[in-house]
Design an enzyme around this catalytic site. Structure first.
Site, PDB file in Angstrom:
ATOM      1  CB  CYS A 170      17.313  17.161  -5.197  1.00 38.21           C
ATOM      2  SG  CYS A 170      17.815  18.584  -6.186  1.00 38.21           S
ATOM      3  CG  ASP A 202      -9.963  -3.806   2.172  1.00 38.56           C
ATOM      4  OD1 ASP A 202     -11.040  -3.794   1.558  1.00 38.56           O
ATOM      5  OD2 ASP A 202      -9.328  -4.837   2.434  1.00 38.56           O
ATOM      6  CB  CYS A 220      16.875  17.514 -10.485  1.00 38.68           C
ATOM      7  SG  CYS A 220      18.544  17.642  -9.814  1.00 38.68           S
ATOM      8  CG  ASP A 270      -7.558  -3.069  -0.858  1.00 44.09           C
ATOM      9  OD1 ASP A 270      -8.700  -2.625  -1.048  1.00 44.09           O
ATOM     10  OD2 ASP A 270      -7.316  -4.011  -0.081  1.00 44.09           O
ATOM     11  CG  ASP A 298      -6.160  -7.455   2.765  1.00 40.22           C
ATOM     12  OD1 ASP A 298      -7.071  -6.746   2.287  1.00 40.22           O
ATOM     13  OD2 ASP A 298      -6.332  -8.627   3.120  1.00 40.22           O
TER      14      ASP A 298
END
Length: 856
Positions: free
Chosen positions: A13, A443, A16, A646, A642
């Site tokens: 978590c 994009d 930690c 990118d 896509d």
């Protein structure tokens, strides 16, 4: 200063992560330390004269965790991290299955009799009370052992003064077990002394099922988290897989195939047609069109000849190229992209979970209240059993079950709802972070636009007709492999144009093509080529300028020295892009477009869609840098893309959204995947995130509120006046009630509807968004429009409506499609050449059932 990357094990978590970071940062000589909980890595910058890798690993191990340096093989480390994630998922699944196997009979034995379910004879009756209790304890022990990590990590964090969710789980479960063992002992005392009243008093005070419930339900949430973590290392692996493994080099005048790491700077490299370019370099011989969309984002392949640069992992077209290697190994463009993805991933700040923050204050307060409660009752002269019961009741009613479920249950319902809309949240962190976004970076190619060129305008020069122009254009472009030529050829086929064979075909690099048709010379190309051919295109120049300003590419055609006309092509905007941009802006988000295309095209798209700002002619590192600059200015950034180009920006952004039809690498780099490749889904993803986080905060409030209200009652505050003391059984019931409330509240998310998406869904741009330019002597494409109505079955929602609309608008000749959910039909405006079968086929391919077609 030396910078080293380490793998860290044992973190569960945010507390930690904070503990590890604190342990390393306090070392003398450490300048900077960044721990990434999700990837299980740590990057430390330190003075190697004062510290070594071993010293840092020792500090992490002293804090209770494991660490080892990545070394010089980051690829192997990434694979190890992925294997570790898979092992963690397998371990969590085994824990969950084992917990359920023992929890179901435990719950039946402890609670079944309350609703009239029978118990085995050896467990029923006071004479079997000890057996009844011991069987429950024995059923609980495997559950506790399977989930022992909660106790180990929880108490370690507690004793280290950094309590976390595991601390709450461990304390709550331990309290229930301790009281259960105490109750068995008291039953034994009662039975031995013949005091049946005492035995009966504790017979139902066994809360082993509470401990089993805590451990099992929390493990369900942990398992769901583990499922999403294993996908975080895929991006770098897929980028590495993209790089060619071998290259063909010219040595001593002969072609030799060698491993990619054996290519030397300055060597001549040969790339055959259709092959991937292995390293960066400069062309020395040959002519070809190279598809660079994966790296630069350019929608149209770029012609390469002597003197032009080529980039690793781009795809060669139909020509043979010879180039001199300029960048090899880690210096190539692709390798730099890989490093950017790794660096961006390791520098992402993990999300601090609200439950962990509350737990850090809540746990010590509850422990203190429980201890003070027991001591006060003892000092007041009450029996030790009474004091112990009050203290245990405080701990049981403060059990973190509801607090632990508040986040994962809401996220589980939210991710399921997102899947219904075709939105895949790859992690809970993505769902949590998306609601904080204030800037969306888009994009262009493949995200806002279709990603491939298409004919937008056919302008015939009188006295030639549109049919003559198309027939000539198709014949001239048929032998060419250029993407624009393919767009012209595809459009001509769609219009049913008969294509004749060209003779003496000649391609002029950077200019156009020339060929003979029926013995006469025809040419096609840019304005400079027309001037070389002696063709007069002065009457077309005004229209060509308007088309160019609109982001379109004009192609001229001539018969000898006479102009036939002009055909324009562009990468068309997707039908829902404008609606998506408007919806994002309406939600208060700033919209920025990044593209590798030229500034004129970018500005045309920006103006058409109403985007706030456009940044053109950018490379992958420029996109990542732009996202980073926005973050440094204080913005929370979402990136939608896509392509491979990118990937660095997707990883650098606070939330990366990948178009589902994009590359695997973009999808692996992103936090959210839009499976239907619809930008409106990005709007829905952010809107759903806001709804989920609002629900999570409500859940956390009510879980905490229940505890705050129940603690005074459990502590016996009202006992002296009203005689109220909360039995631990009722404390457990109150705890369970809070869990039911939290789960019920989370289930409200099933009713979520994307209001912004529905609001702007009707505001779609046509498949070709920029209107045609025409004058009296030039004819635009399209015939006399007519209207048809097609009936459609299977549409259920606004998304269905959008899919059918997009499918119909893609039919060649269709200019407009208005779909009605209520009337179950679509009114289509189209040319006379559009057949009923074409419309029905489009509806079928979209996944719906077409009915009859009528003329309106």
């Amino acid at each position: 200063m030396k910078q080293e990357k380490f793998t860290v094990t044992g973190m569960t978590c945010a507390a930690c992560q904070s503990h590890v970071q604190k342990a390393v940062s306090t070392l003398q000589g450490v300048q900077d330390c960044n721990v990434n909980l999700l990837s299980g890595t740590m990057t430390a910058q330190f003075d190697e004269a004062a510290l070594s890798d071993g010293d840092i690993c020792a500090a992490v191990k002293k804090a209770g965790y494991g660490a080892q340096p990545v070394g010089k093989n980051p690829a192997a480390a990434e694979k190890t991290a992925r294997q570790r994630a898979q092992e963690e998922l397998h371990s969590m699944k085994s824990r969950l299955i084992l917990s359920l196997i023992f929890f179901i009979p435990l719950f039946y034995i402890s609670m079944g009799h309350m609703i009239g379910l029978p118990l085995p004879s050896f467990l029923s009756g006071m004479q079997n009370a000890i057996t009844y209790g011991m069987v429950q304890l024995l059923l609980l022990l495997p559950i506790a052992y399977a989930n022992r990590s909660y106790f180990i990590n929880g108490y370690r964090s507690l004793f280290g003064r950094a309590p976390n969710m595991d601390s709450l789980i461990a304390i709550g479960a331990t309290a229930a077990v301790a009281y259960g063992v105490f109750a068995i002992c008291r039953m034994g005392n009662g039975l031995a002394a013949g005091d049946m009243a005492l035995a009966e008093k504790y017979h139902m005070d066994l809360y082993f099922e509470s401990a089993g419930t805590i451990l099992t339900l929390i493990t369900v949430g942990k398992y769901l988290e583990s499922r999403s973590r294993g996908q975080t290392t895929e991006a770098v692996e897929k980028l590495m897989d993209l790089k060619p493994q071998t290259a063909v080099v010219l040595r001593n005048g002969t072609e030799q195939e060698v491993p990619i790491d054996k290519v030397l700077t300055g060597e001549l490299v040969v790339v055959r047609p259709g092959a991937s370019i292995p390293v960066d370099g400069v062309v020395t011989d040959g002519l070809s069109a190279v598809d660079q969309s994966a790296i630069t984002g350019e929608s149209i392949p770029v012609e390469k000849q002597a003197g032009d640069e080529v980039i690793t992992a781009t795809i060669n077209g139909t020509g043979r190229l010879v180039f001199r290697a300029t960048k090899v190994g880690d210096d190539t463009t692709l390798s730099q992209i890989i490093h950017l993805v790794e660096d961006a991933g390791s520098s992402k700040a993990p999300i601090a979970r609200l439950a962990d923050k509350i737990a850090g204050v809540f746990v010590p307060i509850v422990i203190a209240i429980a201890a003070v409660t027991a001591v006060i009752w003892l000092l007041l002269g009450y029996a030790p059993e009474f004091a112990l019961r009050a203290g245990i009741a405080v701990l049981v009613i403060s059990c973190p079950c509801a607090l632990g479920l508040a986040t994962p249950v809401a996220i589980m319902v939210g991710t399921g709802k997102g899947a219904q809309f075709g939105i895949l949240y790859k992690s809970a962190e993505a769902l949590e972070t998306a609601h904080t976004i204030d800037t969306v970076v888009l994009d262009k190619t493949g995200t806002l636009t279709q990603g491939r060129p298409a004919v937008t305008d056919v302008l015939a020069q009188a006295p030639f007709t549109e049919a003559e122009l198309l027939q000539t254009a198709a014949a001239l472009e048929k032998p060419s492999e250029h993407p624009l030529a393919q767009a012209v050829l595809q459009y001509a086929k769609e219009q049913g144009v008969s294509i004749q064979e060209a003779e003496e075909f000649e391609a002029v690099p950077g200019r156009g093509v020339r060929a003979k048709l029926s013995g006469e010379v025809f040419s096609a190309g840019n304005a400079a080529f027309m001037h070389e051919c002696g063709a007069d295109i002065s009457t077309l120049e005004q229209q060509a300028q308007a088309l160019a300003e609109a982001g379109k590419t004009p192609l001229y055609f001539a018969k000898g020295s006479r102009s036939l006309g002009m055909i324009a092509a562009a990468d068309p905007v997707k039908p829902t892009s404008k609606a998506a941009v408007r919806a994002l802006r309406h939600m208060g988000l700033s919209v920025v477009m990044l593209t590798g295309d030229n500034r004129r095209t970018a500005e045309a798209i920006r103006t058409e869609l109403g985007i706030d700002r456009a940044v053109a002619e950018v490379l992958p590192q420029d996109k990542e840098r732009e996202v980073r600059s926005l973050q440094e200015a204080g913005h929370k950034v979402a990136m939608v893309g896509d392509g491979i180009n990118d990937a660095p920006a997707l990883t650098r952004s606070d939330v990366g959204l990948a178009i589902g039809a994009g590359t695997d690498i973009a999808i692996a780099s992103a936090d959210i995947v839009l499976m239907k490749s619809d930008l409106l889904d990005a709007v829905t993803a952010i809107e759903l995130s806001r709804a989920v986080i609002r629900n999570v905060k409500e859940n956390l409030f009510w879980a905490f509120f229940y505890n705050v209200c129940g603690i005074p009652l459990a502590a016996g505050v009202f006992y002296p006046l009203l005689g109220w003391q909360l039995n631990p059984m009722f404390a457990a019931a109150a705890m369970s009630l809070s869990s039911v409330f939290v789960v019920t509240n989370a289930l409200r998310l099933r009713l979520f509807k994307p209001k912004q998406t529905q609001r702007f869904l009707a505001e779609k741009t046509p498949a070709v968004s920029i209107p045609s330019t025409q004058n009296n002597s030039i004819h635009s494409k399209g015939a006399v429009p007519m209207k048809k109505v097609i009936f459609i079955e299977g549409m259920m929602c606004e998304h269905c409506k959008a899919h059918v609309t997009e499918a119909l608008q893609k039919v060649p000749g269709v200019t407009e499609a208005n779909v009605s959910l209520e009337q179950k039909n679509a009114a289509v405006t189209c040319g006379a050449e559009v057949t009923d079968e074409a419309l029905q086929k489009a509806v079928t391919e979209a996944g719906y059932r077409p009915g009859k077609v009528e003329e309106a």
